[in-house]
Design an enzyme around this catalytic site. Structure first.
Site, short mmCIF file in Angstrom:
data_model
loop_
_atom_site.label_atom_id
_atom_site.label_comp_id
_atom_site.label_asym_id
_atom_site.label_seq_id
_atom_site.Cartn_x
_atom_site.Cartn_y
_atom_site.Cartn_z
N CYS A 83 0.87 -1.18 0.00
CA CYS A 83 0.00 0.00 0.00
C CYS A 83 0.90 1.23 0.00
CB CYS A 83 -0.90 -0.01 1.24
SG CYS A 83 -1.79 1.54 1.46
N ASN B 95 -1.68 16.99 22.15
CA ASN B 95 -0.93 17.32 20.93
C ASN B 95 -0.74 18.83 20.75
OD1 ASN B 95 0.17 16.63 18.30
ND2 ASN B 95 -1.78 17.22 17.39
N ASP C 195 -17.47 15.74 28.90
CA ASP C 195 -18.19 15.47 27.66
C ASP C 195 -18.54 16.82 27.04
OD1 ASP C 195 -19.86 14.93 25.62
OD2 ASP C 195 -21.24 13.66 26.76
N CYS D 198 -11.98 18.05 10.76
CA CYS D 198 -11.83 16.96 9.78
C CYS D 198 -13.11 16.80 8.96
CB CYS D 198 -11.46 15.66 10.49
SG CYS D 198 -12.62 15.19 11.78
N GLU E 100 -11.02 16.98 27.39
CA GLU E 100 -11.12 15.81 26.51
C GLU E 100 -12.13 14.84 27.12
OE1 GLU E 100 -9.85 14.26 23.63
OE2 GLU E 100 -10.86 12.48 24.40
C1 SAM Z 1 -9.83 14.94 16.14
S1 SAM Z 1 -9.42 14.29 17.71
C2 SAM Z 1 -8.29 15.51 18.25
C3 SAM Z 1 -7.35 15.12 19.36
C4 SAM Z 1 -6.18 16.06 19.61
N1 SAM Z 1 -6.53 17.46 19.54
C5 SAM Z 1 -4.99 15.76 18.72
O1 SAM Z 1 -4.57 16.65 17.97
O2 SAM Z 1 -4.47 14.64 18.79
C6 SAM Z 1 -10.90 14.58 18.57
C7 SAM Z 1 -10.86 14.28 20.03
O3 SAM Z 1 -12.17 14.55 20.56
C8 SAM Z 1 -12.44 13.62 21.59
N2 SAM Z 1 -13.90 13.58 21.81
C9 SAM Z 1 -14.83 12.96 21.06
N3 SAM Z 1 -16.07 13.17 21.57
C10 SAM Z 1 -15.91 13.98 22.66
C11 SAM Z 1 -16.81 14.54 23.60
N4 SAM Z 1 -18.12 14.33 23.52
N5 SAM Z 1 -16.31 15.31 24.59
C12 SAM Z 1 -14.98 15.55 24.66
N6 SAM Z 1 -14.08 15.03 23.81
C13 SAM Z 1 -14.53 14.25 22.81
C14 SAM Z 1 -11.83 12.33 21.08
O4 SAM Z 1 -11.58 11.43 22.14
C15 SAM Z 1 -10.55 12.84 20.41
O5 SAM Z 1 -9.48 12.83 21.31
#
Ligand code: SAM
Length: 438
Positions: free
Chosen positions: A160, A303, A346, A393, A319
Site C-alpha cells: 500500500c 498534541n 463530555d 476533519c 477531553e
Molecule cells: C480529532 S481528535 C483531536 C485530538 C487532539 N486534539 C490531537 O490533535 O491529537 C478529537 C478528540 O475529541 C475527543 N472527543 C470525542 N467526543 C468527545 C466529547 N463528547 N467530549 C470531549 N471530547 C470528545 C476524542 O476522544 C478525540 O481525542
C-alpha cells in the site's frame, strides 16, 4: 421502446463531488461518476439509479483532463482507501480548497483573501490505520487491506503506497500469519499504529485464541520486530503478546522539543509530518504570549496543549476520553511542562462542560467529525476569547459552526488553510482562525 438502463451514456463532467466522484447532469438528473474528472467527456456505465441522482463508473474516456495522472497503485479503483489518485497532486489540493470554500460560502461565511495549503510527502504517510481481515479460501486464503470501494469486501493488499513503508512491507507476511491462526475466520481487523520508536499491530478477535495462536503471533512480532497486541472486546481488553511489556509508542514534535507518548489504540493524527506543521501553524496563528491562558478543547493526548503551553501562561486541555486525559497528564510531566492541566468532560453535553476556572484569551478546538457546536456556544457565551483556532476533519460541520461564530457578531474568519493530512483520499482537514471583530 424503453432505453436500456445498462447501456453506457456519453456525458461531460462538470465538477467533483466532495467524495471525489465526477459530477454530471444527464437528462436533467445529477450523476456521480467514479473515475471521472471535471472537464472530461466520458462514457459512463450506470451502477445505481435513485430518485434524485444516479451513480456510475467511467467506461471509457473520450476527452481527457489535463489534470489526469496514472494512479501509482495497482489497487486504485477497487480499494476504497484512496479516492483521487487519478488526479494530479496539485489538482487534489485545488479540489480540497474548493470543497472547503464551497462549504463555507454555502453557509454564508465570508472567506479570507486566500486559502493556504500545508502539504508534505503525499506517499507513505499513514501511521495509523484499521486494516480489515477476511479469511476467504475461495480467494486463496486470508485477505488483509482496506474495504473495496462500493461494498464491504476486503481488498487483499500485497502493498500500500499510502501506509508507512515498514507496514506496507508487512502485508504479504500478515496474510501467512492469519492463515496459521485457529480462529482465522473470527479475526475481523488489525489496528496499525506507527511510532517513532516502534510499530504496533492489534489483532481484534471474536473467539478465544489458543496458546499456539499466541505463539504464532509472538513469533511474528519477534521476527518483524513489531509490537503485537490482541483485543477480544473494547479498548480495555488490549493485551500485549510481544514483547510482554512493550514501550509506549511515541512521536516527536521536533520544533518544540516534545515527545508525545501514545498507546496503539489511542487517537493520533494520521500524518506525522502534517501534524507537526499544523501544531506550528496553530501556535503561530494564536500569537501567544506569557499572559495568555489557553483552552484546548478535544485535546486528546495533549498534541496542541503541550506545544502551546511553552509560549503561554497556562493551558487547560479538555477531553472526553479519560484514558487520553491521563496520557496528556503523563505527557506533560514527561516533557517537564508544568503549566498545562487536563480535565475529562463530555463537550457535547452543555451541562457538564465547565471551564470557569480560567480567564482564557485563546481557544483551540479540534473536534471529531460531528463538530463543536455545543462547546463553541459555551465558548462564545462564557469565555469570549480574542481568538479561536478551529481544526476540523469535516468541512460540513466546520461550515455550520463557523456560521454560528459569524452570526454571534463577535468573530470574523481571519485565516483559513487546508492541511493535506490524507493525500489521495477525499478527506479534508482544515484549520480556521477566528478573531474578535475589533
Ligand atoms: C480529532 S481528535 C483531536 C485530538 C487532539 N486534539 C490531537 O490533535 O491529537 C478529537 C478528540 O475529541 C475527543 N472527543 C470525542 N467526543 C468527545 C466529547 N463528547 N467530549 C470531549 N471530547 C470528545 C476524542 O476522544 C478525540 O481525542
Amino acid at each position: 421502446m424503453k432505453a436500456d438502463p445498462t447501456a453506457s451514456v456519453e456525458t461531460q463532467i462538470e465538477g467533483l463531488s466532495h467524495d471525489g466522484r465526477g459530477v454530471a447532469r444527464i437528462e436533467g438528473k445529477v450523476w456521480f461518476v467514479e473515475g471521472a474528472l471535471p472537464g472530461e467527456t466520458v462514457s459512463v456505465k450506470r451502477l445505481k439509479g435513485r430518485r434524485s441522482y444516479s451513480t456510475g463508473v467511467v467506461d471509457s474516456i473520450i476527452v481527457k483532463s489535463a489534470d489526469r495522472v496514472k494512479p501509482k497503485c495497482g489497487y486504485f479503483g477497487i480499494c476504497g482507501g484512496c479516492a483521487v489518485q487519478h488526479l494530479s497532486y496539485a489538482g487534489q489540493l485545488d479540489f480540497k480548497k474548493q470543497v472547503v470554500s464551497d462549504a463555507l460560502v454555502g453557509a454564508q461565511v465570508p472567506l479570507p483573501d486566500q486559502i493556504d495549503i500545508l502539504s508534505a510527502d503525499p506517499w507513505a504517510y499513514r501511521r495509523r490505520a484499521r486494516l480489515g481481515v477476511r479469511y476467504v479460501p475461495k480467494k486463496g486464503g486470508a485477505l488483509v487491506g482496506f474495504r473495496e470501494r462500493n461494498n464491504s469486501y476486503i481488498t487483499g493488499l500485497e502493498s500500500c503506497d499510502v501506509l508507512v513503508k515498514s507496514v506496507s512491507d508487512l502485508l504479504p507476511s500478515l496474510r501467512g500469519l492469519i492463515e496459521q491462526i485457529s480462529v482465522r475466520d473470527q479475526l475481523p481487523q488489525i489496528e496499525v499504529a506507527v511510532g517513532e520508536n516502534a510499530t504496533a499491530l492489534v489483532f481484534r478477535h471474536l473467539k478465544p485464541l489458543t496458546d499456539p495462536d499466541r505463539d504464532a503471533l509472538a513469533a511474528f512480532g519477534e521476527i518483524h520486530q513489531t509490537q503485537i497486541f490482541t483485543q477480544s472486546k473494547g479498548p480495555k481488553t488490549v493485551t500485549a503478546v510481544w514483547p510482554t511489556e512493550p514501550d509506549s509508542l511515541n512521536y516527536p514534535l521536533e520544533k518544540f522539543g516534545l515527545t508525545i507518548e501514545f498507546s496503539p489504540v489511542d487517537f493520533v493524527q494520521i500524518n506525522g509530518a502534517i501534524n507537526e506543521k499544523l501544531v506550528e501553524t496553530i501556535t503561530s496563528w494564536l500569537e501567544l504570549n506569557h499572559q495568555d491562558e489557553v483552552l484546548d478543547l478535544f485535546c486528546g493526548l495533549g498534541n496542541f496543549s503541550l506545544a502551546t503551553a511553552q509560549s503561554a501562561k497556562k493551558v487547560l486541555g479538555v477531553e472526553g476520553e479519560p484514558s487520553l486525559v491521563q496520557k496528556a497528564e503523563l505527557n506533560a510531566s514527561r516533557n517537564q511542562i508544568q503549566n498545562a492541566t487536563f480535565r475529562t468532560r463530555d463537550l457535547f453535553d452543555d451541562g457538564i462542560a465547565d471551564w470557569s476556572e480560567g480567564n482564557f484569551s485563546k481557544v483551540i478546538v479540534d473536534p471529531p467529525r460531528s463538530g463543536a457546536r455545543e462547546a463553541l456556544k459555551r465558548v462564545v457565551d462564557d469565555v469570549k476569547p480574542e481568538a479561536i483556532a478551529y481544526v476540523s476533519c469535516n468541512p460540513a460541520t466546520l461550515a455550520r459552526d463557523s456560521a454560528d461564530l459569524i452570526e454571534s457578531g463577535i468573530y470574523r474568519l481571519d485565516r483559513l488553510l487546508v492541511a493535506d493530512m490524507f493525500p489521495h483520499t477525499a478527506h479534508v482537514e482544515t484549520a480556521a482562525l477566528f478573531k474578535q471583530i475589533s
